[in-house]
Write an enzyme that holds these catalytic residues in place. Structure first.
Site, mmCIF file in Angstrom:
data_model
loop_
_atom_site.group_PDB
_atom_site.id
_atom_site.type_symbol
_atom_site.label_atom_id
_atom_site.label_comp_id
_atom_site.label_asym_id
_atom_site.label_seq_id
_atom_site.Cartn_x
_atom_site.Cartn_y
_atom_site.Cartn_z
ATOM 1 N N THR A 43 0.844 -1.203 0.000
ATOM 2 C CA THR A 43 0.000 0.000 0.000
ATOM 3 C C THR A 43 0.876 1.249 0.000
ATOM 4 O OG1 THR A 43 -1.797 -1.227 0.995
ATOM 5 C CG2 THR A 43 -1.874 1.115 1.341
ATOM 6 N N HIS A 44 2.126 1.101 -0.418
ATOM 7 C CA HIS A 44 3.117 2.170 -0.349
ATOM 8 C C HIS A 44 3.092 3.066 -1.590
ATOM 9 C CE1 HIS A 44 5.368 -1.106 2.156
ATOM 10 N NE2 HIS A 44 4.302 -0.648 2.771
ATOM 11 N N LEU A 45 1.972 3.709 -1.851
ATOM 12 C CA LEU A 45 1.936 4.732 -2.892
ATOM 13 C C LEU A 45 2.675 5.964 -2.378
ATOM 14 C CD1 LEU A 45 -1.775 4.533 -4.119
ATOM 15 C CD2 LEU A 45 0.235 3.398 -5.080
#
Length: 592
Positions: free
Chosen positions: A518-520
């Site tokens: 989920t590391h945008l």
């Protein structure tokens, strides 16, 4: 028409890790503040008690802790020439929802970035020459250094009770830790977690190959801990329900288990949940924020005036609010001008699934936590010579299998039927003797001119606002990097004695349906030049000085680590700047 509420000193948008940290620090400074959160309030005792928190169907499969795409979504396309379509079901990443944000469902992998990550453009250009970088790569220095952030990394690790083995204390390399990490002032507050059999065996094999393995720094408690705010956490029970789940044991660091219990006792702090901020309001000059407008669960619209606005939502929502509010010049990839939306990145992860002789190896994958395992850092950042390989970037790699949950974790050898008696037989034979690390290769993703976010011209949300449009694809640099790292990773499992190793490379095109992390990152990046960054080195808007924007949206590119440690360190860095500089003389902190 929006009804106007009484003025506050500060309004904070989003109450995850960064919002909670900033709220505590500014409330501690005596400011009257309110936090506005889109999702519901979440308490450990009532929202995920141990009695039903370990529900894989409810939380992992049906995504109860996450934003529903029916509430809002994004559109996606690979190229500027394509028409983007709405995302109907989350895949590649999981937008958090509710108080605590991603800090509720994270694995608690608590990394620091390398010192060279913060001066990446300068470092790589000096070592390899400017022509070594791809022509369309847009990496930048951050405007802040590792040494400046070190005290703030330290503060977050002691807030969380991070478990780990230091690798570099004040320049002295420590046995058993990560020898590549930047110098730290002191050891982690807690020792590493105990390592299960498979993880320990990975460490031995890596050491035999000449690497320097170390236990992953973890926000899962290796022992009881009381943090500097007086909040107590319990020891981890290794239940294997960390990632995607809230921790009912108070054993995983989260806003709920570290800072919120202290924050809610402050009389000058209030919060509104189930309320979505729809825009940041500015005065007629466009140079001063006057507060925010939000809509509550009843559909009523409110205006919250404030002297200081802190934007601390999830990466992509920070960017969306800036674009919708007309703050900063929107990025134009064709002209290569503008700053809001540029340098958007994700991650480049891959995995290796290994099958061992069940008569000799019993790993019991159910014994796990979200951030358990042994890692190596030899191929991260610029820890190795990229010259012969033709790419830049890298990542850590490790055996960090976080669970043996029955729906998700059923590794079977390639060629096994997808269902039926043969599949069941293969699951039975391999469940205890196969290894499937979570994101075993955790690679960087650098920024490019044609990877960005903007407002979609066709699709709108329930408030009739344009959806965010993602334009993203992998470039050759990242594909080369991932193949190199994945091959190196597989060699360690072969050295462990695996009878079969299956490599799952990350390949182009970018797959929006397959989970990575989920590391945008990026879209409202920090830097030293207002023409190429939205924020200065203190995460203050160049255009609206009483607006600060926290979170991974400030990253100019993504490094080969999980981002939360750096996100939190930057939040403390910014809070310190507000308290020590801005409040004494409100205005632009940097004269560009």
């Amino acid at each position: 028409m929006a009804r106007k509420l009484p003025r506050k000193d500060v309004v904070i948008v989003g109450l995850g890790w960064t919002g909670s940290i900033m709220a505590y620090e500014l409330a501690d400074a005596g400011l009257d503040l309110i936090a506005i959160e889109r999702g519901p309030w979440r308490n450990t005792a009532t929202d995920y008690p141990p009695g039903y928190a370990a529900d894989e169907l409810r939380y992992r499969i049906r995504h109860e802790l996450f934003l529903s795409p029916s509430q809002t979504t994004f559109t996606f396309r690979h190229k500027m020439s394509e028409a983007a379509l709405p995302i109907r079901s989350w895949g590649a990443f999981m937008p958090p929802n509710g108080v605590g944000g991603g800090g509720v469902h994270w694995n608690a992998e608590t990394w620091r970035f390398l010192p060279s990550d913060f001066v990446l453009k300068t470092h790589l250009t000096e070592r390899y020459g400017v022509n070594f970088l791809p022509e369309d790569m847009t990496i930048q220095d951050w405007g802040v250094t590792y040494d400046e952030l070190e005290p703030h990394y330290d503060k977050f690790e002691y807030l969380c009770g991070t478990s780990g083995q230091a690798g570099n204390i004040k320049g002295t390399i420590m046995d058993g830790g990560n020898p590549f990490e930047g110098p730290r002032a002191r050891a982690y507050p807690n020792p590493p977690q105990d390592q299960p059999f498979g993880h320990a065996l990975f460490g031995k094999a890596a050491r035999d190959l000449g690497y320097k393995p170390f236990p992953q720094p973890s926000g899962n408690m290796s022992r009881p801990y009381q943090n500097p705010l007086g909040v107590r956490l319990g020891p981890c029970t290794y239940c294997g329900f960390c990632e995607w789940f809230g921790c009912g044991n108070y054993s995983k660091a989260s806003p709920q288990t570290t800072v919120l219990p202290a924050l809610v006792r402050k009389p000058n702090f209030t919060a509104r949940d189930n309320s979505e901020v729809t825009r940041i309001n500015v005065d007629s000059s466009g140079k001063r924020a006057t507060g925010v407008t939000f809509v509550d669960a009843a559909g009523d619209e409110w205006e919250q005036p404030a002297d200081l606005v802190v934007l601390s939502a999830y990466t992509i929502f920070n960017v969306q609010l800036l674009l919708l509010s007309g703050i900063g010049k929107a990025y134009d990839p064709a002209a290569n001008t503008g700053v809001i939306g540029r340098n958007f990145t994700h991650q480049t992860t891959s995995d290796v699934v290994s099958f061992f002789d069940p008569a000799k190896f019993v790993f019991n994958p159910f014994i796990a936590s979200g951030a358990i395992g042994m890692c190596i850092d030899e191929f991260n950042g610029d820890n190795f010579d990229h010259g012969p390989h033709g790419f830049v970037g890298g990542g850590y790699m490790g055996h960090v299998q976080t669970n043996g949950r029955p729906i998700e974790t059923t590794p079977v050898p390639p060629g096994t039927p997808l269902w039926g008696a043969a599949w069941k037989k293969a699951v039975k034979e391999n469940y205890q003797s196969a290894i499937k690390p979570g994101t075993g290769v955790h690679g960087s993703m650098y920024s490019y001119r044609d990877v960005y976010v903007d407002l979609d011209p066709a699709y709108k949300d329930r408030f009739n606002r344009p959806l965010v449009r993602i334009t993203m694809d992998f470039h050759d640099n990242e594909i080369k990097q991932n193949k190199f790292l994945t091959d190196k990773f597989a060699e360690i499992f072969q050295a462990m004695g695996a009878k079969q190793v299956h490599k799952e490379y990350r390949k182009a095109p970018y797959d929006i349906t397959k989970y990575q992390t989920t590391h945008l990152c990026g879209g409202a990046i920090m830097g030293s030049d207002p023409t190429t960054s939205a924020l200065n080195r203190f995460l203050q808007s160049w255009d609206v000085p009483n607006l600060f924007v926290l979170g991974a949206s400030a990253f100019p590119q993504n490094a080969g680590y999980n981002p939360t440690g750096t996100v939190a360190a930057l939040a403390y860095w910014t809070a310190d700047a507000i308290r020590s500089k801005y409040l004494k003389n409100p205005g632009q902190l940097i004269n560009a």
